[in-house]
Every structure is written in C-alpha cells, then in structure tokens.
Design a protein around this motif. Structure first.
Motif, PDB file in Angstrom:
ATOM      1  N   GLY A  50       0.834  -1.199   0.000  1.00  0.00           N
ATOM      2  CA  GLY A  50       0.000   0.000   0.000  1.00  0.00           C
ATOM      3  C   GLY A  50       0.863   1.242   0.000  1.00  0.00           C
ATOM      4  O   GLY A  50       2.092   1.156   0.142  1.00  0.00           O
ATOM      5  N   GLY A  52       2.174   5.059   1.438  1.00  0.00           N
ATOM      6  CA  GLY A  52       2.360   5.686   2.764  1.00  0.00           C
ATOM      7  C   GLY A  52       3.773   5.665   3.301  1.00  0.00           C
ATOM      8  O   GLY A  52       4.093   6.426   4.205  1.00  0.00           O
ATOM      9  N   TYR A  56       3.049   3.601   6.356  1.00  0.00           N
ATOM     10  CA  TYR A  56       2.601   2.251   6.011  1.00  0.00           C
ATOM     11  C   TYR A  56       3.321   1.231   6.899  1.00  0.00           C
ATOM     12  O   TYR A  56       2.702   0.315   7.427  1.00  0.00           O
ATOM     13  CB  TYR A  56       2.904   1.977   4.528  1.00  0.00           C
ATOM     14  CG  TYR A  56       2.700   0.538   4.123  1.00  0.00           C
ATOM     15  CD1 TYR A  56       1.449   0.096   3.699  1.00  0.00           C
ATOM     16  CD2 TYR A  56       3.751  -0.374   4.184  1.00  0.00           C
ATOM     17  CE1 TYR A  56       1.255  -1.231   3.343  1.00  0.00           C
ATOM     18  CE2 TYR A  56       3.564  -1.692   3.832  1.00  0.00           C
ATOM     19  CZ  TYR A  56       2.321  -2.121   3.412  1.00  0.00           C
ATOM     20  OH  TYR A  56       2.133  -3.437   3.066  1.00  0.00           O
ATOM     21  N   TRP A  57       4.611   1.427   7.102  1.00  0.00           N
ATOM     22  CA  TRP A  57       5.417   0.430   7.809  1.00  0.00           C
ATOM     23  C   TRP A  57       5.354   0.581   9.331  1.00  0.00           C
ATOM     24  O   TRP A  57       5.395  -0.406  10.061  1.00  0.00           O
ATOM     25  CB  TRP A  57       6.893   0.508   7.370  1.00  0.00           C
ATOM     26  CG  TRP A  57       7.083   0.178   5.917  1.00  0.00           C
ATOM     27  CD1 TRP A  57       7.299   1.064   4.898  1.00  0.00           C
ATOM     28  CD2 TRP A  57       7.046  -1.120   5.311  1.00  0.00           C
ATOM     29  NE1 TRP A  57       7.411   0.403   3.708  1.00  0.00           N
ATOM     30  CE2 TRP A  57       7.265  -0.946   3.929  1.00  0.00           C
ATOM     31  CE3 TRP A  57       6.855  -2.422   5.800  1.00  0.00           C
ATOM     32  CZ2 TRP A  57       7.286  -2.015   3.031  1.00  0.00           C
ATOM     33  CZ3 TRP A  57       6.887  -3.478   4.907  1.00  0.00           C
ATOM     34  CH2 TRP A  57       7.094  -3.278   3.547  1.00  0.00           C
ATOM     35  N   ARG A  59       3.465   0.859  12.220  1.00  0.00           N
ATOM     36  CA  ARG A  59       2.102   0.722  12.755  1.00  0.00           C
ATOM     37  C   ARG A  59       2.127   0.398  14.237  1.00  0.00           C
ATOM     38  O   ARG A  59       1.166  -0.138  14.772  1.00  0.00           O
ATOM     39  CB  ARG A  59       1.397  -0.449  12.045  1.00  0.00           C
ATOM     40  CG  ARG A  59       1.250  -0.265  10.589  1.00  0.00           C
ATOM     41  CD  ARG A  59       0.825  -1.556   9.907  1.00  0.00           C
ATOM     42  NE  ARG A  59       0.762  -1.305   8.490  1.00  0.00           N
ATOM     43  CZ  ARG A  59      -0.270  -0.726   7.884  1.00  0.00           C
ATOM     44  NH1 ARG A  59      -1.335  -0.405   8.562  1.00  0.00           N
ATOM     45  NH2 ARG A  59      -0.239  -0.490   6.590  1.00  0.00           N
ATOM     46  N   GLU A  97      -2.085   7.423   7.574  1.00  0.00           N
ATOM     47  CA  GLU A  97      -2.155   6.440   6.494  1.00  0.00           C
ATOM     48  C   GLU A  97      -3.441   6.644   5.685  1.00  0.00           C
ATOM     49  O   GLU A  97      -3.428   6.593   4.448  1.00  0.00           O
ATOM     50  CB  GLU A  97      -2.085   5.012   7.065  1.00  0.00           C
ATOM     51  CG  GLU A  97      -1.848   3.986   5.967  1.00  0.00           C
ATOM     52  CD  GLU A  97      -1.941   2.550   6.448  1.00  0.00           C
ATOM     53  OE1 GLU A  97      -2.495   2.303   7.539  1.00  0.00           O
ATOM     54  OE2 GLU A  97      -1.471   1.671   5.709  1.00  0.00           O
ATOM     55  N   ASN A 101      -3.786   7.619   1.720  1.00  0.00           N
ATOM     56  CA  ASN A 101      -4.625   6.828   0.812  1.00  0.00           C
ATOM     57  C   ASN A 101      -5.652   7.707   0.110  1.00  0.00           C
ATOM     58  O   ASN A 101      -5.963   7.497  -1.065  1.00  0.00           O
ATOM     59  CB  ASN A 101      -5.309   5.691   1.576  1.00  0.00           C
ATOM     60  CG  ASN A 101      -4.411   4.474   1.632  1.00  0.00           C
ATOM     61  OD1 ASN A 101      -4.330   3.706   0.664  1.00  0.00           O
ATOM     62  ND2 ASN A 101      -3.700   4.298   2.724  1.00  0.00           N
ATOM     63  N   LYS A 179       0.117  -5.752  10.212  1.00  0.00           N
ATOM     64  CA  LYS A 179      -1.157  -5.033  10.023  1.00  0.00           C
ATOM     65  C   LYS A 179      -2.189  -5.490  11.047  1.00  0.00           C
ATOM     66  O   LYS A 179      -3.093  -4.746  11.401  1.00  0.00           O
ATOM     67  CB  LYS A 179      -1.680  -5.262   8.615  1.00  0.00           C
ATOM     68  CG  LYS A 179      -0.864  -4.514   7.585  1.00  0.00           C
ATOM     69  CD  LYS A 179      -1.431  -4.669   6.202  1.00  0.00           C
ATOM     70  CE  LYS A 179      -0.546  -3.950   5.215  1.00  0.00           C
ATOM     71  NZ  LYS A 179      -0.635  -4.471   3.880  1.00  0.00           N
TER      72      LYS A 179
END
Ligand code: N01
Length: 544
Positions: A50, A52, A56-57, A59, A97, A101, A179
């Motif tokens: 995805g 970001g 993204y990584w 989290r 994030e 998106n 995730k």
C-alpha cells in the motif's frame, strides 16, 4: 483500504519509461502527481502493498508524528486542505495512512504504482542513456530518469543478540509492525530501545500489559507532547490560517511552527529563563527543543542549564529517585539527540507493572526461548518489541545495488560517508535524483519533501525544454556543497554525540564513526542554495 492496482501489465512492459520513482511514501506520491503534470510516463515501484512509506510500515502502538498535523500535511492542493480534517493536533499513524490513501485515490495514483515491488538493483546504461531497474522478484524496468523516494528513516535495524531466532513468542520491530492488531492485555512484554519509537510504544503498552520491562541502553531527553483533539470548529478555524501556517513553516529554521528564540540563554535573568522554560514545557510540540534560546545547542553552559531544568522535571515526575536518575541522560545534553515527545511517559515508571532495566549496566546477553537473559537476571516474556531504530539516511541506498557511470557502485562511493549536491544529486550518477537524500534539511519533513519534489519537477521541465537527455552533477559542485555542509555543522554540540543524526548505528557494520549525515543549517538556507543552482541555469550540473 482499496486493493492495490493490478501490476502484471507494468512488469511485462518492455519499453522505456520516462521516469521510475522508487517508493510510494509522501515524497513518491507527490512526485508522481507532478510528473504526470509534466506529461511524463512514470511508474512508482513500492516494496509495500500500500501507499504511505513511513506511515505504512510504522504501525506500532501509539505511533504518531511530533509535528502539528496541520503543518505536516501536503500544502500544494487547496481542495485537499479544505476537504481533509485532522482530528488530533499530532495525528496518529492510522489517520496519516488514511490521509495518504485519500491522496492516492483523489489523484488516481495507484494505476501507476507497482506494489510489492522491492527494487534490488538500478544500473545506469550509458550507451542506451537509461536506467535498468531489477526487482527482487526478477521483474525489470527501464527509464530515462530515476528518482529515489526511499526515505531517511526507512531501513529498520535489529540488534544481533545470540538466540534471537529461538524466542518462542512473537517479536516485532517497531518499523516493520504487522497489520493485524497486537494485543498486549495481560501479557509480559519487553521493549528494547528508548528512542522516539520506543517511548511512544512504551507509554501505550504500559496501559494494558500485565508487565512491561523496558531495556534502556541510553536514556533520551523527552518532553511533553501535549496532544489534544481538534474539534470540527477548531479545524474550521485552522483552515482559515493555512496560508499563514505554511508561510511560517517556510520561514522557520527547521520548517516547524516553532523556531529558535532570538536571544541567548544568559542574556535572560534566571527568573526569566525559568518562566520561559516553564511556558515551553507546558506548550504543545517541539517548542522546548526548537523554540528555545538560540544558543542551547551550541553553548555548553547554556545546554547544561536547560539540561538541569529538564532533569528536574524528570525527578518531579518519577517517584522512585533511583529510577529517575536512570532516566536522566548523563552522556549528552538536552536536544543534542532527537528529543522524543511523550504523553505521561515518565509517569509509566510509577506504575507497578512497569520496570526499567539499565541495559548498559546489565547488558542483554542473549534472547532465550522464553525471554531475555541479561548479565544479572533472566526474564520471561510473551512478546518482545525491538524499538532499535534505523540505518538512517544512507541505509535505504545501501540496500539497493545502485551503479552509476562506468559501473561505479554507490555503496563504494559512499563508503566513507555520503556525498551529494544539495542532497538531490550525486556525481557519477547521471539522470538520478534523490528526494530527501543525505544532506537535506530534515526537520518537519513534508515541507522539505514538497520543496525537493518541486525543485526536481522544475529541473525535469528545464531538461525537457532544452531537449536534454543526460545530466550529471559536477564533482566540483558536490565538493563545494559538502564543504558548506561540513562548515555549517562546526560547533554543534550534537556533533559530539552518537545518534542516527551523526550517522552512528552500532547494529550496522561501518556505522561506528560519527559523520555529518544531514544538513544542519537552516531550511531557508538549504532552499536558497538549491534555488541558487536553478537560478544560475543549474550551475554545477552538466546537461547534455
Ligand atoms: O530509533 P533510535 P527510533 N541493545 O535510533 C536502542 C523518527 N521517529 O526508531 O541509544 C540495546 O532513536 C538505542 O540505544 P542507544 C525520529 O526522527 C519519529 O526510536 O543506541 N539497545 C535506542 O534507545 C527518531 O529520532 C517519530 O544506546 C539498543 C533505540 O534502540 C527516528 O525516527 C516517532 C540496541 C533506537 O532509537 C528514530 O527513532 C518515531 C542494542 N543492540 C520515530 N540497538 C515521531 O515523529 C539499538 N538500541 C514521533
């Protein structure tokens, strides 16, 4: 989140693209928008599934940025500014994030992004005048220009304790967080590392874990974030000030809303100093660090004075004096490493379920199947969190086999430290541009990202107008910039301290010596230098 675009067509295309961008984080996304406006055929190659990048990584629980949300988002699109609402003064990772998106959706960016595409090699082909890109999965691309958007803090690094693979429970690096939600409730948890990521993780995990043990090798000077919700009414008011906010970020030293107070520490009386510091300590964000007296990071006595003030705050907030002393840094002064901003971080150590282990005094000897053994104790854990940081600035470059003119490897060229022209170009690497490469003005990074992307876009437009097909930074221009980078860092107390900011990472071979890895002058000065190159017809760049 929308599913990634189908990518088969992209991987099998044999023709040469105009531009390949590596990375679909904040810089890669904005660059793609601008490349399309230039009418260039561009593709973004992204290792994740995805968009970001950082958002993204990373989290991990409690992850958020320390810049005010409304100073952090993109400034280039007034519709986006009107339509997007930040819900907190310092937005948490899921919100950022979602924001990125939304940008990808709004500009229909995914059709030009190949996800799960980790770049393995990028080789310059002089005869063909293009870059050959190879992916880990064997996919290949060719492009006339290559733009790296691979981040400054994007390569997580792990320690090398014996037995790490033997641990039977789950273990995670903060920068590679899964995730799926990780539930800490009722668990015995270890967190190794107390940088900005560790601090944010600790204060969150402490809320639910049965037992949290923090392994701290070097304490950092932390200060309160003072986060808060933004009501719809407040957001509406913030929107009316966006021009002013971004203008402020253009003027300040590091693109934050805060900037150094134009007075030296000892020009104020002791009472004035205390009142000023109390005010900064009670305010949101980075004011206590970057909005402080202008000499706290250069004048040793001034630095000792502010360090004493913060140390007293820690002593006031931590009940056990022995624990408080462990949490007060002794080997570096306040602000000479990145100051983690916190929310009741110090108060966590007053909780019965939180224990602090000084892993310098009693080092971790090995990871066992059931926990961690130090030089003086054995601990049992259900979950281990590695908040052990990144191979900053150069790390992401080292992990791709970049080869420039005559096959020169970037990794070899940078063996003794990275060199660049304004952090965007490297001599011997024709037709390659870096967004937020080494020696860029970091600070509030999106502001530098936008500047870099706009500089690169103008440069590509200039090349197009001239019908130019090749460019390369001249070594003399690189040397001149590097002299400036070195000179401006003289006298900074931060240069006497090991941290990612001085290029030190004890978990990575070749990163034991301090180097000037980032631009330490002001962002306006950085931009003036880069703009000066453009204004002089890209002086210092050979164009053919
Ligand atoms: O990484 P770090 P980070 N044994 O390098 C310890 C940005 N960021 O991910 O100091 C034991 O700061 C290491 O100990 P020591 C921000 O710019 C921003 O936390 O080397 N310990 C240290 O405590 C930040 O500065 C935000 O002695 C080991 C920690 O791990 C940057 O990212 C949030 C060890 C690493 O700290 C990096 O922060 C998060 C070992 N073998 C991050 N190896 C926000 O905007 C390492 N450590 C809020």
């Amino acid at each position: 989140m929308p599913a990634p675009a189908p990518t088969a067509e992209l991987t099998t295309r044999a023709d040469t693209l105009d531009v390949i961008v590596i990375g679909a984080g904040m810089s890669g996304l904005y660059q793609l928008i601008r490349l399309r406006e230039l009418g260039l055929r561009a593709r973004v190659l992204e290792a994740g599934s995805g968009v970001g990048g950082t958002w993204y990584w990373n989290r991990y629980p409690g992850c958020r940025f320390d810049s005010e949300s409304y100073s952090y988002g993109y400034s280039f699109d007034s519709d986006l500014l009107s339509e997007w609402s930040w819900t907190e003064h310092f937005a948490p990772q899921p919100e950022t994030e979602r924001y990125l998106n939304l940008v990808a959706d709004k500009y229909d960016l995914r059709r030009d992004i190949q996800f799960s595409a980790r770049v393995k090699a990028a080789h310059w082909d002089e005869a063909a005048g293009c870059w050959n890109i190879e992916l880990e999965d064997g996919g290949r691309h060719r492009a006339r220009f290559l733009i790296t958007a691979i981040g400054a803090l994007s390569t997580p690094t792990m320690p090398s304790f014996p037995g790490m693979d033997d641990f039977k429970g789950p273990s995670f690096h903060t920068g590679l967080w899964p995730k799926e939600k990780v539930d800490f409730a009722g668990k015995r948890v270890a967190v190794i590392g107390t940088g900005a990521s560790g601090v944010q993780t600790i204060q969150e995990v402490a809320k639910t874990a049965a037992q949290l043990t923090v392994f701290q090798r070097t304490p950092n000077w932390c200060a309160p974030l003072h986060n808060g919700k933004i009501s719809p009414e407040e957001m509406a008011e913030i929107r009316t000030r966006y021009d002013e906010i971004f203008q402020r970020c253009r003027e300040t030293w590091a693109c934050f809303l805060h900037t150094a107070h134009p007075q030296d520490t000892f020009d104020a009386t002791a009472e004035e100093r205390r009142a000023f510091w109390e005010k900064l300590y009670a305010e949101r964000g980075f004011g206590i660090w970057v909005g402080n007296y202008q000499d706290i990071l250069t004048n040793r006595a001034a630095n000792e004075e502010i360090s004493r003030f913060i140390a007293d705050k820690i002593r006031q907030r931590v009940k056990d004096p022995a624990v408080a002393e462990k949490l007060i840094p002794k080997n570096h002064g306040f602000g000479t490493r990145r100051v983690p901003l916190e929310t009741f971080y110090y108060e966590c150590y007053n909780q019965p379920n939180v224990k602090l282990v000084d892993s310098k005094a009693t080092p971790i000897e090995r990871i066992t199947p059931t926990g961690i053994r130090t030089s003086d104790a054995e601990y049992e854990f259900d979950i281990i969190v590695y908040a052990t940081g990144f191979d900053a600035l150069r790390g992401a470059f080292d992990r791709i086999d970049f080869r420039g003119a005559n096959g020169v490897a970037l990794k070899d060229k940078w063996q003794d430290g990275a060199t660049s022209l304004v952090g965007m170009l490297v001599d011997e690497f024709p037709n390659m541009l870096m967004l937020v490469g080494p020696h860029n003005a970091l600070g509030n990074i999106p502001r530098t990202i936008e500047f870099n992307v706009e500089w690169v876009t103008d440069f590509l437009r200039h090349l197009g107008e001239r019908g130019a097909t090749r460019f390369e930074a001249q070594p003399e221009a690189v040397a001149q910039w590097m002299d400036h980078v070195m000179e401006i860092a003289q006298g900074l107390l931060s240069m006497e301290v090991d941290s990612w900011m001085t290029g030190v990472n004890h978990n990575v071979a070749g990163r034991q010596t301090r180097r000037i890895a980032r631009y330490t002058g002001s962002a306006p000065n950085y931009r003036a230098w880069a703009n000066g190159i453009a204004e002089r017809g890209y002086a210092g760049v050979e164009i053919g």
